[in-house]
Design an enzyme around this catalytic site. Sequence first.
Site, PDB file in Angstrom:
ATOM      1  N   HIS A   1      -9.152   9.520   2.823  1.00  0.00           N
ATOM      2  CA  HIS A   1      -8.718   8.418   1.950  1.00  0.00           C
ATOM      3  C   HIS A   1      -8.921   8.875   0.511  1.00  0.00           C
ATOM      4  O   HIS A   1      -9.981   9.411   0.174  1.00  0.00           O
ATOM      5  CB  HIS A   1      -9.540   7.160   2.234  1.00  0.00           C
ATOM      6  CG  HIS A   1      -8.919   5.911   1.678  1.00  0.00           C
ATOM      7  ND1 HIS A   1      -8.826   5.673   0.332  1.00  0.00           N
ATOM      8  CD2 HIS A   1      -8.332   4.855   2.281  1.00  0.00           C
ATOM      9  CE1 HIS A   1      -8.220   4.507   0.142  1.00  0.00           C
ATOM     10  NE2 HIS A   1      -7.911   3.999   1.306  1.00  0.00           N
TER      11      HIS A   1
ATOM     12  N   ARG B   1      -0.914   8.918   1.635  1.00  0.00           N
ATOM     13  CA  ARG B   1      -2.311   9.329   1.411  1.00  0.00           C
ATOM     14  C   ARG B   1      -2.546  10.830   1.356  1.00  0.00           C
ATOM     15  O   ARG B   1      -3.378  11.304   0.605  1.00  0.00           O
ATOM     16  CB  ARG B   1      -3.150   8.791   2.558  1.00  0.00           C
ATOM     17  CG  ARG B   1      -3.789   7.540   2.192  1.00  0.00           C
ATOM     18  CD  ARG B   1      -4.629   7.034   3.277  1.00  0.00           C
ATOM     19  NE  ARG B   1      -4.567   5.595   3.118  1.00  0.00           N
ATOM     20  CZ  ARG B   1      -5.012   4.736   3.975  1.00  0.00           C
ATOM     21  NH1 ARG B   1      -5.559   5.151   5.087  1.00  0.00           N
ATOM     22  NH2 ARG B   1      -4.936   3.463   3.728  1.00  0.00           N
TER      23      ARG B   1
ATOM     24  N   ARG C   1      -1.166   9.032   9.134  1.00  0.00           N
ATOM     25  CA  ARG C   1      -1.023   7.598   9.393  1.00  0.00           C
ATOM     26  C   ARG C   1      -0.594   6.850   8.137  1.00  0.00           C
ATOM     27  O   ARG C   1      -1.156   7.055   7.063  1.00  0.00           O
ATOM     28  CB  ARG C   1      -2.358   7.032   9.877  1.00  0.00           C
ATOM     29  CG  ARG C   1      -2.361   5.530  10.017  1.00  0.00           C
ATOM     30  CD  ARG C   1      -3.665   5.034  10.594  1.00  0.00           C
ATOM     31  NE  ARG C   1      -4.776   5.190   9.680  1.00  0.00           N
ATOM     32  CZ  ARG C   1      -5.202   4.242   8.849  1.00  0.00           C
ATOM     33  NH1 ARG C   1      -4.605   3.067   8.787  1.00  0.00           N
ATOM     34  NH2 ARG C   1      -6.261   4.473   8.077  1.00  0.00           N
TER      35      ARG C   1
ATOM     36  N   HIS D   1     -11.603   9.683   6.449  1.00  0.00           N
ATOM     37  CA  HIS D   1     -11.381   8.252   6.664  1.00  0.00           C
ATOM     38  C   HIS D   1     -10.901   7.914   8.071  1.00  0.00           C
ATOM     39  O   HIS D   1     -11.341   6.932   8.662  1.00  0.00           O
ATOM     40  CB  HIS D   1     -10.334   7.790   5.642  1.00  0.00           C
ATOM     41  CG  HIS D   1     -10.006   6.339   5.692  1.00  0.00           C
ATOM     42  ND1 HIS D   1     -10.935   5.348   5.447  1.00  0.00           N
ATOM     43  CD2 HIS D   1      -8.836   5.692   5.949  1.00  0.00           C
ATOM     44  CE1 HIS D   1     -10.350   4.161   5.539  1.00  0.00           C
ATOM     45  NE2 HIS D   1      -9.087   4.344   5.862  1.00  0.00           N
TER      46      HIS D   1
ATOM     47  N   GLU E   1       0.850  -1.200   0.000  1.00  0.00           N
ATOM     48  CA  GLU E   1       0.000   0.000   0.000  1.00  0.00           C
ATOM     49  C   GLU E   1       0.880   1.243   0.000  1.00  0.00           C
ATOM     50  O   GLU E   1       2.101   1.150   0.211  1.00  0.00           O
ATOM     51  CB  GLU E   1      -0.937  -0.017   1.222  1.00  0.00           C
ATOM     52  CG  GLU E   1      -2.052  -1.059   1.084  1.00  0.00           C
ATOM     53  CD  GLU E   1      -2.991  -1.126   2.270  1.00  0.00           C
ATOM     54  OE1 GLU E   1      -2.768  -0.433   3.269  1.00  0.00           O
ATOM     55  OE2 GLU E   1      -3.964  -1.891   2.182  1.00  0.00           O
TER      56      GLU E   1
HETATM   57  P1  FAD Z   1     -14.194   0.588  15.735  1.00  0.00           P
HETATM   58  O1  FAD Z   1     -13.856  -0.649  15.038  1.00  0.00           O
HETATM   59  O2  FAD Z   1     -14.750   1.691  14.929  1.00  0.00           O
HETATM   60  O3  FAD Z   1     -15.225   0.277  16.890  1.00  0.00           O
HETATM   61  C1  FAD Z   1     -15.807   1.328  17.628  1.00  0.00           C
HETATM   62  C2  FAD Z   1     -16.840   0.739  18.567  1.00  0.00           C
HETATM   63  O4  FAD Z   1     -17.232   1.710  19.525  1.00  0.00           O
HETATM   64  C3  FAD Z   1     -18.124   0.299  17.870  1.00  0.00           C
HETATM   65  O5  FAD Z   1     -18.550  -0.894  18.482  1.00  0.00           O
HETATM   66  C4  FAD Z   1     -19.125   1.416  18.227  1.00  0.00           C
HETATM   67  O6  FAD Z   1     -20.464   1.032  18.238  1.00  0.00           O
HETATM   68  C5  FAD Z   1     -18.655   1.728  19.630  1.00  0.00           C
HETATM   69  N1  FAD Z   1     -19.050   3.048  20.135  1.00  0.00           N
HETATM   70  C6  FAD Z   1     -18.715   4.267  19.667  1.00  0.00           C
HETATM   71  N2  FAD Z   1     -19.249   5.217  20.454  1.00  0.00           N
HETATM   72  C7  FAD Z   1     -19.937   4.575  21.439  1.00  0.00           C
HETATM   73  C8  FAD Z   1     -20.721   4.992  22.541  1.00  0.00           C
HETATM   74  N3  FAD Z   1     -20.922   6.286  22.833  1.00  0.00           N
HETATM   75  N4  FAD Z   1     -21.299   4.050  23.326  1.00  0.00           N
HETATM   76  C9  FAD Z   1     -21.150   2.726  23.049  1.00  0.00           C
HETATM   77  N5  FAD Z   1     -20.429   2.270  22.009  1.00  0.00           N
HETATM   78  C10 FAD Z   1     -19.827   3.187  21.224  1.00  0.00           C
HETATM   79  N6  FAD Z   1      -7.149   0.364   9.036  1.00  0.00           N
HETATM   80  C11 FAD Z   1      -6.139  -0.491   8.770  1.00  0.00           C
HETATM   81  O7  FAD Z   1      -5.169  -0.573   9.527  1.00  0.00           O
HETATM   82  N7  FAD Z   1      -6.216  -1.292   7.656  1.00  0.00           N
HETATM   83  C12 FAD Z   1      -7.259  -1.257   6.792  1.00  0.00           C
HETATM   84  O8  FAD Z   1      -7.294  -1.997   5.833  1.00  0.00           O
HETATM   85  C13 FAD Z   1      -8.313  -0.344   7.051  1.00  0.00           C
HETATM   86  N8  FAD Z   1      -9.360  -0.240   6.194  1.00  0.00           N
HETATM   87  C14 FAD Z   1     -10.417   0.572   6.537  1.00  0.00           C
HETATM   88  C15 FAD Z   1     -11.536   0.608   5.714  1.00  0.00           C
HETATM   89  C16 FAD Z   1     -12.636   1.353   6.076  1.00  0.00           C
HETATM   90  C17 FAD Z   1     -13.849   1.384   5.198  1.00  0.00           C
HETATM   91  C18 FAD Z   1     -12.614   2.090   7.288  1.00  0.00           C
HETATM   92  C19 FAD Z   1     -13.803   2.901   7.719  1.00  0.00           C
HETATM   93  C20 FAD Z   1     -11.488   2.094   8.088  1.00  0.00           C
HETATM   94  C21 FAD Z   1     -10.376   1.333   7.721  1.00  0.00           C
HETATM   95  N9  FAD Z   1      -9.237   1.298   8.515  1.00  0.00           N
HETATM   96  C22 FAD Z   1      -8.219   0.439   8.220  1.00  0.00           C
HETATM   97  C23 FAD Z   1      -9.216   1.977   9.805  1.00  0.00           C
HETATM   98  C24 FAD Z   1      -9.560   0.947  10.905  1.00  0.00           C
HETATM   99  O9  FAD Z   1     -10.526   0.047  10.416  1.00  0.00           O
HETATM  100  C25 FAD Z   1     -10.086   1.592  12.149  1.00  0.00           C
HETATM  101  O10 FAD Z   1      -9.235   2.636  12.549  1.00  0.00           O
HETATM  102  C26 FAD Z   1     -10.149   0.563  13.278  1.00  0.00           C
HETATM  103  O11 FAD Z   1     -10.914  -0.541  12.877  1.00  0.00           O
HETATM  104  C27 FAD Z   1     -10.722   1.185  14.518  1.00  0.00           C
HETATM  105  O12 FAD Z   1     -10.926   0.167  15.443  1.00  0.00           O
HETATM  106  P2  FAD Z   1     -11.505   0.533  16.858  1.00  0.00           P
HETATM  107  O13 FAD Z   1     -11.641  -0.748  17.614  1.00  0.00           O
HETATM  108  O14 FAD Z   1     -10.719   1.618  17.461  1.00  0.00           O
HETATM  109  O15 FAD Z   1     -12.948   1.166  16.547  1.00  0.00           O
HETATM  110  C1  SIN Z   2      -7.445   0.577   2.512  1.00  0.00           C
HETATM  111  O1  SIN Z   2      -7.697  -0.607   2.341  1.00  0.00           O
HETATM  112  O2  SIN Z   2      -7.129   1.359   1.609  1.00  0.00           O
HETATM  113  C2  SIN Z   2      -7.549   1.131   3.895  1.00  0.00           C
HETATM  114  C3  SIN Z   2      -6.280   0.919   4.586  1.00  0.00           C
HETATM  115  C4  SIN Z   2      -6.160   1.801   5.782  1.00  0.00           C
HETATM  116  O3  SIN Z   2      -7.017   2.639   6.056  1.00  0.00           O
HETATM  117  O4  SIN Z   2      -5.142   1.675   6.455  1.00  0.00           O
END
Ligand code: FAD
Ligand code: SIN
Length: 541
Positions: A244, A290, A386, A351, A115
């Site tokens: 993104h 990015r 990032r 993103h 990437e």
């Molecule tokens: P999340 O997975 O977002 O979970 C947040 C949780 O908190 C959810 O359960 C939500 O309901 C809960 N929550 C929020 N507020 C409250 C509240 N007030 N009360 C109760 N619950 C609450 N990163 C990479 O490293 N590689 C990738 O390939 C990649 N691809 C991505 C593709 C997309 C489409 C997106 C959107 C992001 C991507 N990212 C990627 C970024 C990465 O997915 C996220 O940064 C990461 O998954 C965040 O994980 P997390 O556990 O911190 O939060």
């Molecule tokens: C992607 O698959 O392009 C998302 C990867 C990332 O957010 O790190």
Amino acid sequence: MEYKIDFLVIGTGIAGLSFALKVAEYGRVAIVTKKEAMETSTNYAQGGIASVFGQYDSFDLHIRDTLEAGDGLCNRGVVETVVKSGPERIRELINWGVAFTQDSAGKLELDLGLEGGHSQKRIVHAGDFTGHAIEQALVDCARNHKQIDIFENHIAVDLITYSTRMKRGLVTAAHEDRCCGAYVLDTKSNHVHTFQAKITILATGGAGKIYLYTSNPDIATGDGIAMTYRAGALVANLEFVQFHPTCLYHPEAKNFLISEAVRGEGGVLIDSHGRAFMEDYDPKKDLACRDIVARAIDNELKKSGDDCVFLDITHKEPDFVRERFPNIYQKCLSLGTDMTKEPIPVVPAAHYMCGGVLVDVYGKTDIERLYAVGETACTGLHGANRLASNSLLEAVVYAHMAAEQAVKELESISDEVCDALPPWDPMGTTDSDEAIVVSHNWDEIRRCMWNYVGIVRSNKRLLRARNRIETIQKEISDYYWDFKITSDLIELRNIAMVAELIIQSAILRKESRGLHYNIQYPEKDDKFWRKDTILRRPFVG
Ligand code: FAD
Ligand code: SIN
């Protein structure tokens, strides 16, 4: 209702669940999540997790790439720790049941993708639905764990904090410095419950929904940042919002991402005349970081007046494309684009939030017994931008370090968590009949942030945005105390607060660095600005 537990985890993404699975051996865990457990950003992650497994790769190279992307603001110690812990944490995910793609030589080794910003192939992935594979495995493990209860459709409203210092008479006016749980609204019954916990962990994810166009799901409303700021803890670097470069441009394609891995496999960005334009912007062309690619697209769109640019991978074998990107292929096809035959229309969208709740190397905030992990935290790994696929990595590594620390801390906490928790004050007692005001404010904030606090900023636009958001904040404040709370109102209050903090941080930084670009200060200024932007709510005594 009042629940008493050892660990309260807010959020069921990779950060919250992997933390919960580790500490559940040592105490009772409640996980609250505002929708269904699977509804997280984690579930939609496509590209994968960056980690050093390749024959020609090394920790030094991954560290170097991360520091370069972060544009002078990463904490080197944090980068080294996270990168070096990567392989062990990925083996742990495999043990929890995540089936990452093996390489096609059939040697039972991990297949590694490429990437933007990475000098080596190091993206561990499960096809192009890596996040779903992780989320499903972790949710299954958590549901089967006797010490863990998951409360779906429960949204945390605010943290419960109090001041130990004031009680001891050490200071007369201070921020509250200890957390003992949270008030949580059950959105099915509309009751607010008290979750009293010895240790509370925010794993609430990102804040993409603050912007009109985003790759994020609806849950990403910055609740963790807003709750912690209200509680008086430090937040940092909120001006660094990552856009993104490639989200699908189609009226029916709400939030759909076209993974950077498509460019990693040879996809090329072209304009509406078929011209590959990235060579005008960076020697790494389509695989530049990015921030550079998103700004390049923004510039091309402004120059041409077009609605989108295109991502072309038609030169690759159709079978390869279908097999490597089954999810993206199917989604595009369902909306009328066969990516093996025609370029995909794409635009940048909000993103990822590089800033967040400021934490130390154990994920601890500056409020006792309160931790933050995952996207909601600001650890120092990402700096001003990032590196792709470093987010899932950061989340599992920090969940691990925070879990080790929290288990030690638990031993020192007596059964009496907090002396006397104040009951939830229901505030407004009438149901709101003005839901339209809430949705109107939501829309106005998201448009304002997109138009004035986006990829390219200026002093004038930032000040305009600040004025608008201040007015909306006042309206929300009146509305909030007058009516019964709902999840829409809680989220609206939070997006307005985080919008205000992003604007405030962007106004403070008088240079351009990483993801923050201001036309009045187009250069990076290492002499004065190689430092974090740190904010704390002023104390109102
Ligand atoms: P999340 O997975 O977002 O979970 C947040 C949780 O908190 C959810 O359960 C939500 O309901 C809960 N929550 C929020 N507020 C409250 C509240 N007030 N009360 C109760 N619950 C609450 N990163 C990479 O490293 N590689 C990738 O390939 C990649 N691809 C991505 C593709 C997309 C489409 C997106 C959107 C992001 C991507 N990212 C990627 C970024 C990465 O997915 C996220 O940064 C990461 O998954 C965040 O994980 P997390 O556990 O911190 O939060
Ligand atoms: C992607 O698959 O392009 C998302 C990867 C990332 O957010 O790190």
